[in-house]
Motif scaffolding. Sequence first.
Motif, mmCIF file in Angstrom:
data_model
loop_
_atom_site.group_PDB
_atom_site.id
_atom_site.type_symbol
_atom_site.label_atom_id
_atom_site.label_comp_id
_atom_site.label_asym_id
_atom_site.label_seq_id
_atom_site.Cartn_x
_atom_site.Cartn_y
_atom_site.Cartn_z
ATOM 1 N N MET A 101 33.655 29.017 47.563
ATOM 2 C CA MET A 101 34.321 29.726 48.831
ATOM 3 C C MET A 101 33.129 30.714 49.423
ATOM 4 N N ASN A 102 33.303 30.481 50.764
ATOM 5 C CA ASN A 102 32.335 31.448 51.727
ATOM 6 C C ASN A 102 32.958 32.640 51.595
ATOM 7 N N GLY A 103 31.883 33.606 51.554
ATOM 8 C CA GLY A 103 32.216 35.001 51.644
ATOM 9 C C GLY A 103 32.869 35.643 50.466
ATOM 10 N N ILE A 104 32.743 34.886 49.307
ATOM 11 C CA ILE A 104 33.330 35.256 48.215
ATOM 12 C C ILE A 104 32.084 35.390 46.929
ATOM 13 N N GLY A 105 31.966 36.424 46.561
ATOM 14 C CA GLY A 105 31.145 36.644 45.459
ATOM 15 C C GLY A 105 31.745 36.694 44.250
ATOM 16 N N LEU A 106 30.914 36.915 43.243
ATOM 17 C CA LEU A 106 31.526 36.851 41.732
ATOM 18 C C LEU A 106 32.503 38.089 41.542
ATOM 19 N N LYS A 107 32.462 39.058 42.200
ATOM 20 C CA LYS A 107 33.282 40.340 41.953
ATOM 21 C C LYS A 107 34.726 40.070 42.367
ATOM 22 N N LYS A 108 34.725 39.340 43.731
ATOM 23 C CA LYS A 108 36.028 39.170 44.283
ATOM 24 C C LYS A 108 36.605 37.815 43.534
ATOM 25 N N ALA A 109 35.724 37.250 43.275
ATOM 26 C CA ALA A 109 36.219 35.592 42.462
ATOM 27 C C ALA A 109 36.774 36.156 40.997
ATOM 28 N N GLN A 110 36.378 37.355 40.550
ATOM 29 C CA GLN A 110 36.889 37.911 39.373
ATOM 30 C C GLN A 110 38.188 38.535 39.532
ATOM 31 N N ALA A 111 38.217 39.250 40.931
ATOM 32 C CA ALA A 111 39.457 39.956 40.934
ATOM 33 C C ALA A 111 40.540 38.913 41.165
ATOM 34 N N ILE A 112 40.363 37.641 41.760
ATOM 35 C CA ILE A 112 41.244 36.481 41.997
ATOM 36 C C ILE A 112 41.731 36.079 40.718
ATOM 37 N N VAL A 113 40.771 35.866 39.721
ATOM 38 C CA VAL A 113 41.135 35.363 38.298
ATOM 39 C C VAL A 113 42.210 36.611 37.700
ATOM 40 N N SER A 114 41.508 37.846 37.901
ATOM 41 C CA SER A 114 42.288 38.718 37.050
ATOM 42 C C SER A 114 43.810 39.052 37.743
ATOM 43 N N TYR A 115 43.953 38.606 38.948
ATOM 44 C CA TYR A 115 45.242 38.680 39.647
ATOM 45 C C TYR A 115 46.179 37.756 38.937
ATOM 46 N N ARG A 116 45.589 36.341 39.098
ATOM 47 C CA ARG A 116 46.225 35.314 38.558
ATOM 48 C C ARG A 116 46.742 35.499 36.972
ATOM 49 N N GLU A 117 45.723 35.988 36.191
ATOM 50 C CA GLU A 117 45.986 36.265 34.814
ATOM 51 C C GLU A 117 47.178 37.361 34.642
#
Length: 107
Positions: A60-76
């Motif tokens: 994803m463009n504009g997504i770093g590891l921190k925001k990506a981890q937020a997506i995964v946490s939200y999904r979980e």
Amino acid sequence: MFKSTFHALCITLALGGAVYSAGAAAAGQSGDVPEVATSTAAETQVSINHASAEQLAAAMNGIGLKKAQAIVSYREQYGPFTEVAQLKEVPGIGSALIERNSSRLKL
């Protein structure tokens, strides 16, 4: 500075065209557009319901590891996404970010 940069750009473009024309002629295509391997959107799409944080950050463009981890946490925490637009519910993810990456995302 601008004038010399612009001049260098023009020369580069002109030489690139000359190299392209020579390559096409050598390939016997006489001006036809050469076949170039391109990746389709399906090859580069990432599943927001299955990808790891590292995979999301890489795709994803504009997504770093921190925001990506937020997506995964939200999904979980809330379960799988039912639509890509639901990413707006993740803190730090806005409409512009989703639009910019819409061709890269799938459920």
